[in-house]
Design an enzyme around this catalytic site. Structure first.
Site, PDB file in Angstrom:
ATOM      1  N   ARG A   1      18.113  11.685  -0.387  1.00 32.07           N
ATOM      2  CA  ARG A   1      17.723  10.880   0.768  1.00 32.07           C
ATOM      3  C   ARG A   1      18.379   9.507   0.669  1.00 32.07           C
ATOM      4  NH1 ARG A   1      11.335  11.170   1.114  1.00 32.07           N
ATOM      5  NH2 ARG A   1      11.638   8.928   1.033  1.00 32.07           N
TER       6      ARG A   1
ATOM      7  N   ARG B 130      -0.389   1.951   4.505  1.00 37.59           N
ATOM      8  CA  ARG B 130       0.424   1.293   3.490  1.00 37.59           C
ATOM      9  C   ARG B 130       0.278  -0.218   3.523  1.00 37.59           C
ATOM     10  NH1 ARG B 130       4.748   5.569   2.995  1.00 37.59           N
ATOM     11  NH2 ARG B 130       6.178   4.793   1.432  1.00 37.59           N
TER      12      ARG B 130
ATOM     13  N   ARG C  32      11.651  -0.262  -2.382  1.00 42.34           N
ATOM     14  CA  ARG C  32      10.440   0.486  -1.987  1.00 42.34           C
ATOM     15  C   ARG C  32       9.296   0.230  -2.955  1.00 42.34           C
ATOM     16  NH1 ARG C  32      12.890   6.075  -2.108  1.00 42.34           N
ATOM     17  NH2 ARG C  32      10.783   6.870  -1.866  1.00 42.34           N
TER      18      ARG C  32
ATOM     19  N   LYS D 265       2.743  12.313  -3.652  1.00 44.91           N
ATOM     20  CA  LYS D 265       1.856  12.499  -2.498  1.00 44.91           C
ATOM     21  C   LYS D 265       2.312  13.688  -1.640  1.00 44.91           C
ATOM     22  CE  LYS D 265       2.616   8.424  -0.749  1.00 44.91           C
ATOM     23  NZ  LYS D 265       3.564   7.755  -1.692  1.00 44.91           N
TER      24      LYS D 265
ATOM     25  N   ARG E 103      15.383  12.862  -7.411  1.00 46.00           N
ATOM     26  CA  ARG E 103      14.845  13.622  -6.288  1.00 46.00           C
ATOM     27  C   ARG E 103      15.947  14.164  -5.379  1.00 46.00           C
ATOM     28  NH1 ARG E 103       9.619  11.467  -3.135  1.00 46.00           N
ATOM     29  NH2 ARG E 103      10.957  10.041  -2.020  1.00 46.00           N
TER      30      ARG E 103
HETATM   31  P1  ADP Z   1       7.849   7.339  -0.276  1.00 43.45           P
HETATM   32  O1  ADP Z   1       6.344   7.394  -0.293  1.00 43.45           O
HETATM   33  O2  ADP Z   1       8.463   8.112  -1.373  1.00 43.45           O
HETATM   34  O3  ADP Z   1       8.387   5.946  -0.144  1.00 43.45           O
HETATM   35  P2  ADP Z   1       7.897   8.166   2.532  1.00 43.45           P
HETATM   36  O4  ADP Z   1       8.622   9.335   3.096  1.00 43.45           O
HETATM   37  O5  ADP Z   1       6.412   8.152   2.592  1.00 43.45           O
HETATM   38  O6  ADP Z   1       8.414   8.066   1.021  1.00 43.45           O
HETATM   39  O7  ADP Z   1       8.406   6.812   3.243  1.00 43.45           O
HETATM   40  C1  ADP Z   1       9.764   6.550   3.435  1.00 43.45           C
HETATM   41  C2  ADP Z   1       9.949   5.294   4.283  1.00 43.45           C
HETATM   42  O8  ADP Z   1       9.360   5.480   5.566  1.00 43.45           O
HETATM   43  C3  ADP Z   1       9.291   4.024   3.750  1.00 43.45           C
HETATM   44  O9  ADP Z   1      10.091   3.372   2.795  1.00 43.45           O
HETATM   45  C4  ADP Z   1       9.136   3.209   5.050  1.00 43.45           C
HETATM   46  O10 ADP Z   1      10.360   2.632   5.462  1.00 43.45           O
HETATM   47  C5  ADP Z   1       8.784   4.290   6.066  1.00 43.45           C
HETATM   48  N1  ADP Z   1       7.321   4.484   6.170  1.00 43.45           N
HETATM   49  C6  ADP Z   1       6.641   5.636   5.881  1.00 43.45           C
HETATM   50  N2  ADP Z   1       5.325   5.478   6.064  1.00 43.45           N
HETATM   51  C7  ADP Z   1       5.149   4.200   6.476  1.00 43.45           C
HETATM   52  C8  ADP Z   1       4.012   3.421   6.821  1.00 43.45           C
HETATM   53  N3  ADP Z   1       2.758   3.919   6.768  1.00 43.45           N
HETATM   54  N4  ADP Z   1       4.222   2.126   7.190  1.00 43.45           N
HETATM   55  C9  ADP Z   1       5.446   1.589   7.261  1.00 43.45           C
HETATM   56  N5  ADP Z   1       6.554   2.269   6.933  1.00 43.45           N
HETATM   57  C10 ADP Z   1       6.426   3.568   6.551  1.00 43.45           C
END
Ligand code: ADP
Length: 231
Positions: A161, A90, A172, A15, A128
């Protein structure tokens, strides 16, 4: 016309990479809740402190927190012509919140579901690396930097990360399965515009050309926004 794109998919589905590439297709900001939350953590502010442990554990930050973050970001001037959402919504609660927000403003979003095989996802996530300064993502297998361990753009040493450690990756992915994946059905039920695409078997640049074509296609394209209630 507000060009609202929601990039949807599992962690590791690409994404963030697609959102960056799509800036060549749509001149609208890339809004990543993950990046915004990490920025608060780097700043060391109250919100950052509140969400740090949750993110490190690979679980989801509370809906109210991300809903507010996104709403504030969408209200900024640069997002008025459109935006690419990455990592939001999400959960069902977030999806309902977003739909309410968009419908109230007559904005018709286009959800693009990036579909990638589970094994490919795991390989991607474990390989990554990210530049801590500019955020550029690399993968030691599929997209290595020119010099090992160093960002092509600014020479910073790349990092893993915290939430890309294996045990956290599993968490996750489990969160995605239980909370996020069901949203596909939710978008369908609600009659939202949903486009699904195989995002696991071609290079990011080629995929981006395809995604851009979808966004610009007349059948799926954006229609002028209805005037919002307050005019
Ligand atoms: P990825 O899609 O690879 O998991 P992101 O950078 O989108 O990576 O998200 C990393 C973390 O940030 C998630 O595991 C969560 O803890 C938090 N996070 C990001 N977006 C949301 C969201 N929309 N709702 C709740 N937590 C979020």
């Amino acid at each position: 016309m507000t060009q609202a794109v929601v990039l949807f998919g599992s962690p590791g589905s690409g994404k963030g990479t697609q959102a960056s590439l799509l800036k060549n297709c749509l001149q609208v900001p890339h809004i990543s809740t993950g990046d915004m939350l990490r920025e608060h953590i780097r700043d060391g502010n109250a919100l950052g402190v509140r969400v740090a442990a949750t993110m490190q554990a690979g679980t989801l930050v509370r809906d109210e927190v991300v809903n507010q973050l996104v709403e504030e970001r969408l209200a900024e001037p640069d997002a008025q012509a459109g935006f690419i959402l990455d990592g939001y919504p999400r959960t069902r609660e977030q999806a309902e919140h977003l739909i309410g927000y968009l419908d109230a403003r007559g904005i018709r979003e286009l959800v693009i579901h990036l579909i990638v095989d589970y094994n490919v996802i795991v390989t991607r996530l474990t390989g990554r690396r990210q530049c801590p300064r500019c955020g550029t993502l690399y993968n030691i297998v599929s997209n290595p930097p020119r010099v090992e361990g160093v960002c092509d753009l600014d020479g910073q040493a790349l990092v893993i990360r915290d939430d890309d450690r294996e045990v956290v990756i599993r968490r996750r992915l489990a969160e995605y399965d239980s909370q996020s994946r069901p949203l596909i059905e939710f978008f369908r039920e609600k009659g939202r515009r949903l486009f699904e695409i195989d995002a696991g078997s071609q290079a990011p640049e080629a995929l981006s050309v395809q995604v851009c074509r979808i966004i610009k296609s007349p059948e799926l394209g954006f229609t002028p926004a209805m005037p919002a209630g307050k005019g």
